[in-house]
Design an enzyme around this catalytic site. Structure first.
Site, PDB file in Angstrom:
ATOM      1  N   ARG A   1       0.668   1.191 -16.135  1.00  0.00           N
ATOM      2  CA  ARG A   1      -0.494   0.538 -16.453  1.00  0.00           C
ATOM      3  C   ARG A   1      -1.226   1.279 -17.669  1.00  0.00           C
ATOM      4  NH1 ARG A   1      -5.068   2.610 -14.851  1.00  0.00           N
ATOM      5  NH2 ARG A   1      -6.202   0.683 -14.529  1.00  0.00           N
TER       6      ARG A   1
ATOM      7  N   PRO B   1       6.017  17.222  -1.395  1.00  0.00           N
ATOM      8  CA  PRO B   1       4.680  17.460  -0.988  1.00  0.00           C
ATOM      9  C   PRO B   1       4.491  18.793  -1.519  1.00  0.00           C
ATOM     10  CG  PRO B   1       6.091  17.233   1.091  1.00  0.00           C
ATOM     11  CD  PRO B   1       6.789  16.960  -0.183  1.00  0.00           C
TER      12      PRO B   1
ATOM     13  N   ASP C   1     -11.524   2.609 -17.466  1.00  0.00           N
ATOM     14  CA  ASP C   1     -11.545   2.684 -15.797  1.00  0.00           C
ATOM     15  C   ASP C   1     -11.990   3.985 -15.358  1.00  0.00           C
ATOM     16  OD1 ASP C   1      -7.985   1.724 -15.517  1.00  0.00           O
ATOM     17  OD2 ASP C   1      -8.846   3.528 -15.953  1.00  0.00           O
TER      18      ASP C   1
ATOM     19  N   GLU D   1      14.200  16.165   6.283  1.00  0.00           N
ATOM     20  CA  GLU D   1      13.519  17.491   6.064  1.00  0.00           C
ATOM     21  C   GLU D   1      13.368  17.613   4.650  1.00  0.00           C
ATOM     22  OE1 GLU D   1      11.585  17.944   8.752  1.00  0.00           O
ATOM     23  OE2 GLU D   1      12.501  16.220   9.558  1.00  0.00           O
TER      24      GLU D   1
HETATM   25  N1  4GX Z   1       4.001  13.489  -2.151  1.00  0.00           N
HETATM   26  N2  4GX Z   1       7.500  13.573   1.399  1.00  0.00           N
HETATM   27  C1  4GX Z   1       9.728  13.880   0.156  1.00  0.00           C
HETATM   28  C2  4GX Z   1      11.511  14.671   1.734  1.00  0.00           C
HETATM   29  C3  4GX Z   1      11.508  16.293   0.656  1.00  0.00           C
HETATM   30  C4  4GX Z   1      10.974  17.319   1.215  1.00  0.00           C
HETATM   31  C5  4GX Z   1      11.067  18.168   0.180  1.00  0.00           C
HETATM   32  C6  4GX Z   1      12.379  16.814  -1.371  1.00  0.00           C
HETATM   33  C7  4GX Z   1      11.909  17.924  -0.962  1.00  0.00           C
HETATM   34  C8  4GX Z   1       5.530  13.506  -0.564  1.00  0.00           C
HETATM   35  C9  4GX Z   1       4.183  13.539  -0.661  1.00  0.00           C
HETATM   36  C10 4GX Z   1       6.049  13.611   1.041  1.00  0.00           C
HETATM   37  C11 4GX Z   1       7.882  13.660   2.560  1.00  0.00           C
HETATM   38  C12 4GX Z   1       8.459  12.891   0.127  1.00  0.00           C
HETATM   39  C13 4GX Z   1       9.193  14.625   2.629  1.00  0.00           C
HETATM   40  N3  4GX Z   1      12.024  15.953  -0.249  1.00  0.00           N
HETATM   41  N4  4GX Z   1       6.178  13.181  -1.583  1.00  0.00           N
HETATM   42  N5  4GX Z   1      10.155  14.123   1.603  1.00  0.00           N
HETATM   43  N6  4GX Z   1       3.258  14.075   0.023  1.00  0.00           N
HETATM   44  O1  4GX Z   1       5.319  13.855   1.897  1.00  0.00           O
HETATM   45  O2  4GX Z   1       5.403  13.403  -2.580  1.00  0.00           O
END
Ligand code: 4GX
Length: 245
Positions: free
Chosen positions: A152, A88, A167, A115
């Protein structure tokens, strides 16, 4: 384009990647997807991949060694592969990002769980990608979104050559309304102009509806859309602006 996926849940990729368009793209050799289980690079009888966070706090963190060993194993034969961490905290995935990534030959997509991952995994990643400001249970769905959006854009994947070029977003605007048969459904009619056969009028209508929709739903996109004077005039009609101030 080669995608190597590092994940604790390779099964999550099976059905989406076997499906119609991505399955055919793989069969045709237009994309190649290799699933790598992080657990295969964990040590000890229990092959542990997570551990408690130093400093305390809730939840578990993915240990650095299995992921980094997995990345190094993949990179051994492909030193130019780009390592992308799904998180995120990453760069928001937008059409421009997808286009840039689609130019690369080889991506290693790292999917974290729990986490998060030990900060030293971040240090070996070339970049980080997010698909939005919400929290998923892991990076797997993000990796699937990245693969789907890139695939795509690869010539031949959509069948029709260049089908992805006109698109939504490739023009920086939202898509205009589309209709198919029947001409009337529950009293709701297809706009006359689309039945007129007047291709110029149809193009004008579509551009106008794209602009209207973008202005109504995603005004944030308009400043980046590269609008012509003509487009700007149409927009001014919606906004009621005289264009003189
Ligand atoms: N867009 N998540 C990854 C675990 C995590 C946390 C920090 C690595 C570093 C997310 C998103 C997402 C939740 C995937 C936490 N891995 N990934 N995960 N929104 O929410 O890409």
């Amino acid at each position: 384009m080669i995608f190597d996926i590092l994940t604790l849940f390779p099964e999550m990729f099976h059905s989406p990647l076997e499906g119609s368009i991505l399955g055919k793209a793989r069969d045709a050799g237009l994309i190649q997807v290799n699933l790598v289980n992080v657990r295969d690079y964990a040590e000890g009888r229990h092959r542990v991949t997570d551990d408690y966070p130093y400093g305390g706090g809730k939840g578990m963190i993915m240990k650095p060694e299995p992921i980094i060993r997995g990345i190094k194993a993949i990179q051994a034969g492909n030193p130019e592969a780009r390592v992308i961490l799904m998180t995120p905290q990453g760069t928001p995935l937008r059409h421009e990002v997808v286009k840039r990534l689609a130019q690369l030959a080889h991506l290693i997509l790292v999917c974290g769980r729990y986490e998060g991952v030990d900060e030293r995994v971040r240090d070996v990643a070339d970049e980080e990608i997010s698909i939005g400001d919400y929290v998923l249970t892991g990076g797997e769905l993000t990796a699937l979104v990245v693969i789907d959006a890139i695939a795509r854009l690869i010539p031949g994947v959509l069948g029709d050559e260049g089908a992805s070029e006109d698109d939504s977003f490739s023009q920086g605007l939202l898509e205009y309304p589309q209709y198919t048969r029947p001409r009337a459904f529950e009293g709701r009619k297809v706009p006359e102009v689309l039945l007129s056969g007047d291709h110029q009028a149809i193009e004008r209508w579509r551009k106008r509806e794209s602009l209207r929709r973008t202005w109504e739903r995603r005004p944030d996109l308009l400043s980046q859309a590269g609008l012509s004077d003509e487009d700007q005039k149409i927009l001014d009609e919606f906004t009621g602006s005289s264009g003189t101030d």
